[in-house]
Each structure stands twice: as structure tokens, then as C-alpha cells.
Design a protein around this motif. Structure first.
Motif, PDB file in Angstrom:
ATOM      1  N   PHE A  48     -26.872 -25.121   6.793  1.00 22.45           N
ATOM      2  CA  PHE A  48     -27.677 -24.008   6.296  1.00 22.45           C
ATOM      3  C   PHE A  48     -28.523 -24.528   5.151  1.00 22.45           C
ATOM      4  O   PHE A  48     -28.048 -25.305   4.329  1.00 22.45           O
ATOM      5  CB  PHE A  48     -26.770 -22.871   5.812  1.00 22.45           C
ATOM      6  N   TYR A  49     -29.790 -24.106   5.077  1.00 22.14           N
ATOM      7  CA  TYR A  49     -30.621 -24.559   3.973  1.00 22.14           C
ATOM      8  C   TYR A  49     -31.485 -23.413   3.456  1.00 22.14           C
ATOM      9  O   TYR A  49     -31.760 -22.448   4.155  1.00 22.14           O
ATOM     10  CB  TYR A  49     -31.510 -25.747   4.379  1.00 22.14           C
ATOM     11  N   ASN A  50     -31.902 -23.525   2.191  1.00 25.00           N
ATOM     12  CA  ASN A  50     -32.839 -22.604   1.538  1.00 25.00           C
ATOM     13  C   ASN A  50     -34.009 -23.409   1.020  1.00 25.00           C
ATOM     14  O   ASN A  50     -33.828 -24.496   0.480  1.00 25.00           O
ATOM     15  CB  ASN A  50     -32.198 -21.924   0.328  1.00 25.00           C
ATOM     16  N   TYR A  94     -35.413 -19.808   4.872  1.00 28.22           N
ATOM     17  CA  TYR A  94     -34.096 -20.398   5.037  1.00 28.22           C
ATOM     18  C   TYR A  94     -33.847 -20.593   6.516  1.00 28.22           C
ATOM     19  O   TYR A  94     -34.576 -20.062   7.358  1.00 28.22           O
ATOM     20  CB  TYR A  94     -32.992 -19.558   4.386  1.00 28.22           C
ATOM     21  N   GLY A  95     -32.839 -21.372   6.844  1.00 26.09           N
ATOM     22  CA  GLY A  95     -32.576 -21.628   8.248  1.00 26.09           C
ATOM     23  C   GLY A  95     -31.249 -22.320   8.479  1.00 26.09           C
ATOM     24  O   GLY A  95     -30.519 -22.630   7.549  1.00 26.09           O
ATOM     25  N   ILE A  96     -30.996 -22.540   9.740  1.00 21.34           N
ATOM     26  CA  ILE A  96     -29.787 -23.231  10.180  1.00 21.34           C
ATOM     27  C   ILE A  96     -30.225 -24.346  11.124  1.00 21.34           C
ATOM     28  O   ILE A  96     -31.043 -24.120  12.018  1.00 21.34           O
ATOM     29  CB  ILE A  96     -28.827 -22.272  10.905  1.00 21.34           C
ATOM     30  N   ARG A  97     -29.659 -25.545  10.914  1.00 18.83           N
ATOM     31  CA  ARG A  97     -29.984 -26.685  11.764  1.00 18.83           C
ATOM     32  C   ARG A  97     -28.724 -27.202  12.427  1.00 18.83           C
ATOM     33  O   ARG A  97     -27.675 -27.307  11.808  1.00 18.83           O
ATOM     34  CB  ARG A  97     -30.592 -27.810  10.939  1.00 18.83           C
ATOM     35  N   THR A  98     -28.851 -27.534  13.712  1.00 18.40           N
ATOM     36  CA  THR A  98     -27.797 -28.241  14.434  1.00 18.40           C
ATOM     37  C   THR A  98     -28.419 -29.511  14.975  1.00 18.40           C
ATOM     38  O   THR A  98     -29.599 -29.784  14.732  1.00 18.40           O
ATOM     39  CB  THR A  98     -27.221 -27.394  15.593  1.00 18.40           C
ATOM     40  N   ASP A  99     -27.668 -30.275  15.746  1.00 19.76           N
ATOM     41  CA  ASP A  99     -28.238 -31.502  16.303  1.00 19.76           C
ATOM     42  C   ASP A  99     -29.335 -31.198  17.316  1.00 19.76           C
ATOM     43  O   ASP A  99     -30.176 -32.046  17.600  1.00 19.76           O
ATOM     44  CB  ASP A  99     -27.158 -32.377  16.928  1.00 19.76           C
ATOM     45  N   ARG A 100     -29.368 -29.979  17.855  1.00 24.79           N
ATOM     46  CA  ARG A 100     -30.372 -29.642  18.854  1.00 24.79           C
ATOM     47  C   ARG A 100     -31.354 -28.565  18.395  1.00 24.79           C
ATOM     48  O   ARG A 100     -32.540 -28.636  18.694  1.00 24.79           O
ATOM     49  CB  ARG A 100     -29.674 -29.170  20.126  1.00 24.79           C
ATOM     50  N   TYR A 101     -30.885 -27.550  17.680  1.00 24.96           N
ATOM     51  CA  TYR A 101     -31.723 -26.397  17.342  1.00 24.96           C
ATOM     52  C   TYR A 101     -31.975 -26.277  15.851  1.00 24.96           C
ATOM     53  O   TYR A 101     -31.172 -26.702  15.029  1.00 24.96           O
ATOM     54  CB  TYR A 101     -31.049 -25.093  17.795  1.00 24.96           C
ATOM     55  N   THR A 102     -33.109 -25.645  15.526  1.00 23.40           N
ATOM     56  CA  THR A 102     -33.421 -25.256  14.166  1.00 23.40           C
ATOM     57  C   THR A 102     -33.904 -23.811  14.208  1.00 23.40           C
ATOM     58  O   THR A 102     -34.847 -23.489  14.934  1.00 23.40           O
ATOM     59  CB  THR A 102     -34.525 -26.128  13.548  1.00 23.40           C
ATOM     60  N   TYR A 103     -33.225 -22.940  13.449  1.00 27.70           N
ATOM     61  CA  TYR A 103     -33.617 -21.541  13.333  1.00 27.70           C
ATOM     62  C   TYR A 103     -34.201 -21.350  11.947  1.00 27.70           C
ATOM     63  O   TYR A 103     -33.598 -21.757  10.953  1.00 27.70           O
ATOM     64  CB  TYR A 103     -32.411 -20.620  13.518  1.00 27.70           C
ATOM     65  N   VAL A 104     -35.396 -20.737  11.859  1.00 23.16           N
ATOM     66  CA  VAL A 104     -36.072 -20.559  10.581  1.00 23.16           C
ATOM     67  C   VAL A 104     -36.405 -19.087  10.389  1.00 23.16           C
ATOM     68  O   VAL A 104     -36.963 -18.442  11.281  1.00 23.16           O
ATOM     69  CB  VAL A 104     -37.382 -21.384  10.528  1.00 23.16           C
ATOM     70  N   LYS A 105     -36.085 -18.572   9.210  1.00 21.42           N
ATOM     71  CA  LYS A 105     -36.413 -17.202   8.828  1.00 21.42           C
ATOM     72  C   LYS A 105     -37.317 -17.292   7.613  1.00 21.42           C
ATOM     73  O   LYS A 105     -36.901 -17.748   6.543  1.00 21.42           O
ATOM     74  CB  LYS A 105     -35.134 -16.433   8.487  1.00 21.42           C
ATOM     75  N   VAL A 106     -38.593 -16.910   7.765  1.00 23.15           N
ATOM     76  CA  VAL A 106     -39.559 -16.946   6.674  1.00 23.15           C
ATOM     77  C   VAL A 106     -39.647 -15.551   6.077  1.00 23.15           C
ATOM     78  O   VAL A 106     -39.819 -14.579   6.794  1.00 23.15           O
ATOM     79  CB  VAL A 106     -40.947 -17.413   7.167  1.00 23.15           C
ATOM     80  N   LYS A 107     -39.522 -15.468   4.747  1.00 24.34           N
ATOM     81  CA  LYS A 107     -39.523 -14.178   4.068  1.00 24.34           C
ATOM     82  C   LYS A 107     -40.946 -13.757   3.691  1.00 24.34           C
ATOM     83  O   LYS A 107     -41.283 -13.571   2.542  1.00 24.34           O
ATOM     84  CB  LYS A 107     -38.639 -14.246   2.821  1.00 24.34           C
ATOM     85  N   VAL A 108     -41.794 -13.621   4.709  1.00 19.94           N
ATOM     86  CA  VAL A 108     -43.162 -13.154   4.545  1.00 19.94           C
ATOM     87  C   VAL A 108     -43.346 -11.994   5.509  1.00 19.94           C
ATOM     88  O   VAL A 108     -42.902 -12.070   6.664  1.00 19.94           O
ATOM     89  CB  VAL A 108     -44.181 -14.283   4.859  1.00 19.94           C
ATOM     90  N   LYS A 109     -44.005 -10.945   5.051  1.00 23.01           N
ATOM     91  CA  LYS A 109     -44.198  -9.765   5.892  1.00 23.01           C
ATOM     92  C   LYS A 109     -44.877 -10.141   7.204  1.00 23.01           C
ATOM     93  O   LYS A 109     -45.834 -10.909   7.220  1.00 23.01           O
ATOM     94  CB  LYS A 109     -45.042  -8.728   5.134  1.00 23.01           C
ATOM     95  N   ASP A 110     -44.378  -9.581   8.279  1.00 19.85           N
ATOM     96  CA  ASP A 110     -44.910  -9.761   9.638  1.00 19.85           C
ATOM     97  C   ASP A 110     -44.804 -11.185  10.160  1.00 19.85           C
ATOM     98  O   ASP A 110     -45.533 -11.571  11.073  1.00 19.85           O
ATOM     99  CB  ASP A 110     -46.372  -9.296   9.723  1.00 19.85           C
ATOM    100  N   HIS A 111     -43.927 -11.992   9.602  1.00 17.21           N
ATOM    101  CA  HIS A 111     -43.737 -13.344  10.123  1.00 17.21           C
ATOM    102  C   HIS A 111     -42.517 -13.348  11.037  1.00 17.21           C
ATOM    103  O   HIS A 111     -41.432 -12.969  10.636  1.00 17.21           O
ATOM    104  CB  HIS A 111     -43.535 -14.342   8.982  1.00 17.21           C
ATOM    105  N   ALA A 112     -42.690 -13.778  12.258  1.00 16.65           N
ATOM    106  CA  ALA A 112     -41.590 -13.796  13.230  1.00 16.65           C
ATOM    107  C   ALA A 112     -40.614 -14.931  12.931  1.00 16.65           C
ATOM    108  O   ALA A 112     -40.997 -15.975  12.406  1.00 16.65           O
ATOM    109  CB  ALA A 112     -42.156 -13.963  14.640  1.00 16.65           C
ATOM    110  N   ASP A 113     -39.363 -14.712  13.264  1.00 16.76           N
ATOM    111  CA  ASP A 113     -38.364 -15.773  13.171  1.00 16.76           C
ATOM    112  C   ASP A 113     -38.751 -16.873  14.157  1.00 16.76           C
ATOM    113  O   ASP A 113     -39.393 -16.612  15.170  1.00 16.76           O
ATOM    114  CB  ASP A 113     -36.976 -15.261  13.501  1.00 16.76           C
TER     115      ASP A 113
END
Length: 58
Positions: free
Chosen positions: A25-27, A35-54
Motif C-alpha cells: 500500500f502506498y500514499n 494512494y494505491g495498492i501494488r502486487t506483482d501483477r496489478y496496480t490499483y490507483v485512487k486519485v483524490k481529484v473530483k471526477d477522476h476515475a479509479d
């Protein structure tokens, strides 16, 4: 208590700890904050900006 295990066997590719984490997990505190979560295969990113998709990267 400080954990005192040598990293040399792991760095030489001989041994991986049994309880080794498979995700991170990173910030990111500068603009744009995200912030997001990284694995050896995937990276999930959540941007805290209005109307920005995950985002999910493979």
C-alpha cells in the motif's frame, strides 16, 4: 524489538521469507494526492481529484 535477519540469502535468490508480503500500500502526498495498492501483477490507483476515475493496471 528489532528484527535482525540477514537479507543476503534473499538478495542472492536463495531464500524468500515465508511471511513475505505479496502486496504494498502506498500514499503520495503531493498534488495530485493519490494512494494505491501494488502486487506483482496489478496496480490499483485512487486519485483524490473530483471526477477522476479509479485506475487498475495489469
Amino acid at each position: 524489538m528489532i528484527q535482525r535477519k540477514s537479507l543476503i540469502p534473499m538478495l542472492e535468490g536463495k531464500k524468500t521469507p515465508k511471511d513475505w508480503r505479496t502486496a504494498q500500500f502506498y500514499n503520495y502526498w503531493s498534488a495530485p494526492f493519490h494512494y494505491g495498492i501494488r502486487t506483482d501483477r496489478y496496480t490499483y490507483v485512487k486519485v483524490k481529484v473530483k471526477d477522476h476515475a479509479d485506475e487498475l493496471f495489469d
